[in-house]
Design an enzyme around this catalytic site. Structure first.
Site, PDB file in Angstrom:
ATOM      1  CG  ASP A 260      -1.732   1.221   1.373  1.00  4.10           C
ATOM      2  OD1 ASP A 260      -2.300   1.663   0.365  1.00  4.10           O
ATOM      3  OD2 ASP A 260      -1.784   1.767   2.490  1.00  4.10           O
ATOM      4  CG  ASP A 262      -1.867   7.460   0.791  1.00  2.00           C
ATOM      5  OD1 ASP A 262      -0.916   7.516  -0.012  1.00  2.00           O
ATOM      6  OD2 ASP A 262      -2.936   8.073   0.622  1.00  2.00           O
TER       7      ASP A 262
END
Length: 473
Positions: A260, A262
């Protein structure tokens, strides 16, 4: 008749000093009478002493417990201790290896310092006249629902502040007792274990334990053991993360690692950075709160937030590059994975301009994110999303597509994330790692890391600090 003198008796043969050597006597034992009861005669003792030099004894200084800098006391251990076992050997024909790996990592993100001094007693002086006032927590209540029927269980006492901010021998002993308390398969041998310090042997912060055999899966499966209350209590007591894996040949050789973006590859949330730059923080926070309360799913909440960007300049993503802060250890981690031949990918619920830029900077092979429409005439954002939104389902599907394209089995796929929209991807992979994640994500993930450097992921694969430095060098 004349008396004749008797002939002179021959002298008795004797060994000369040059002949009475120990080797000579040993070579001519057939000429010596046999010894009874296994005892040596006086001749053997004397002969053995002839080759021994007797030296006067050295002066003896009584040791009074205080080491002398000139002649410190020495303890010499000349013995060897070796146990013949087959714990880590090739299993017997018709059987298979049954080993459990526990990687224990001290949480350096929030270490608890060791207490070296007892704080002064600050207990208030007792009141001279006893008070008849009822303490607030013991006051009677009118409604039964407000009455605490049972006090909450106390949080375990943190033990690392007593034994040091590292994985102490007592910490390992406590974990060994924990695993030993779990039932083993019927008829299996006794539990054996070994350990490796993956960093500093004297004060390790990362230790890998190997157990054989694994606990009986009929009693507790590996997935259930990861969520077991005993494991969570141990982690809270010793301020550590425990990653449990079955010991297989594929554990050390991942071939695809998906991230991922963020709060995983970078420390910030891109949508919050954009909201702060255009002054819509309050509106974005309200939408986020609705999503957390279950009023909006990720796709709906994302569309609502993108609408707030309408009228903003398309150059905003270029301007944000200067404030993007990669997570500590990310650059070295990607470099090490590439040197190992591992494919990497980043799936972001944010926007493709920043995601692709970050992937190019780090050398990540695949990058996927959302595309926001911009007016080609004015270069202003329209607030609309082009194409499919990269949500939880899309992240999982992208990971499966890349694995199929690269012909990589899912057992050699690792997924790293921090949010609930990463769980589908993490559960479909061979090893899902929750990185400083929300409590729900940490509960559901197969592994959890709460450190300050993402480089710790290499230790989960079993690499020592020396090997990690070789890979990033």
């Amino acid at each position: 008749m004349a008396e004749t003198d008797s002939p002179a008796r021959a002298a008795r043969p004797s060994f000369g000093s040059n002949m009475r050597s120990r080797s000579y006597l040993q070579e001519h034992q057939q000429y010596r009478p046999p010894q009874q009861d296994g005892h040596q005669g006086i001749d053997s003792i004397v002969e053995g002493m002839q080759s021994t030099k007797i030296e006067p004894s050295k002066s003896f200084t009584k040791y009074n417990g205080v080491p002398s800098p000139k002649s410190p006391p020495k303890i010499i251990d000349s013995g060897l201790s070796h146990t013949l076992s087959h714990t880590n050997c090739q299993p017997a024909p018709g059987t298979h290896s049954d080993r459990l790996i526990a990687t224990i990592i001290y949480k350096t993100r929030a270490p608890r310092a060791k207490i070296t001094e007892i704080p002064p007693d600050r207990t208030p002086s007792p009141v001279t006249s006893p008070s008849r006032a009822i303490p607030p927590n013991l006051a009677p209540v009118r409604t039964l629902s407000n009455f605490p029927l049972e006090p909450p269980p106390p949080d375990p006492e943190p033990l690392d502040h007593l034994y040091g901010s590292y994985i102490s021998p007592l910490c390992l002993t406590s974990f060994l007792h924990l695993i030993n308390s779990l039932p083993a398969r019927q008829g299996s041998e006794i539990l054996t274990s070994s350990h490796r310090c993956l960093d500093n042997p004297e004060h390790p912060s990362i230790v890998e334990l190997t157990f054989s055999p694994s606990p009986d899966p009929a009693y507790v499966t590996l997935d259930d053991l990861r969520k077991h209350e005993l494991i969570y209590r141990f982690e809270r007591e010793w301020n550590v993360d425990v990653i449990l894996q079955q010991d297989t040949v594929l554990r050390r050789y991942p071939r695809l690692v998906c991230f991922d973006m963020d709060s995983t590859l970078i420390e910030q949330e891109v949508i919050d950075l954009i909201a702060a730059s255009i002054g819509v923080e309050a509106e974005v926070s309200a939408i986020t709160a609705r999503a957390m309360n279950g009023e909006l799913d990720f796709s709906s909440s994302f569309k609502e937030r993108v609408k707030l960007l309408k009228g903003s300049s398309g150059d905003i993503f270029t301007q944000l590059r200067t404030v993007i802060k990669p997570t500590k250890g990310v650059a070295d981690l990607i470099r090490a994975l590439k040197r190992m031949g591992v494919k990497t990918a980043v799936f972001s619920g944010g926007f493709i301009p920043l995601t692709q830029w970050l992937a190019d900077q780090l050398g990540i092979d695949y990058a996927y994110a959302n595309t926001i429409e911009a007016d080609p005439a004015t270069n202003l954002l329209t607030g609309e999303v082009i194409g499919a939104i990269v949500n939880a389902e899309r992240k999982r599907d992208l990971m499966l597509e890349i694995a199929a394209k690269e012909k990589i089995p899912l057992e050699q796929v690792v997924a790293v994330g921090d949010g609930a929209n990463d769980l589908l991807m993490m559960n479909a992979s061979g090893l899902g790692v929750a990185w400083n994640a929300k409590p729900l994500v940490q509960m559901e993930a197969k592994a959890r890391l709460n450190g300050d450097s993402l480089l710790e992921l290499l230790h989960v694969f079993g690499f020592t600090e020396e090997e990690v430095q070789t890979l990033i060098g």
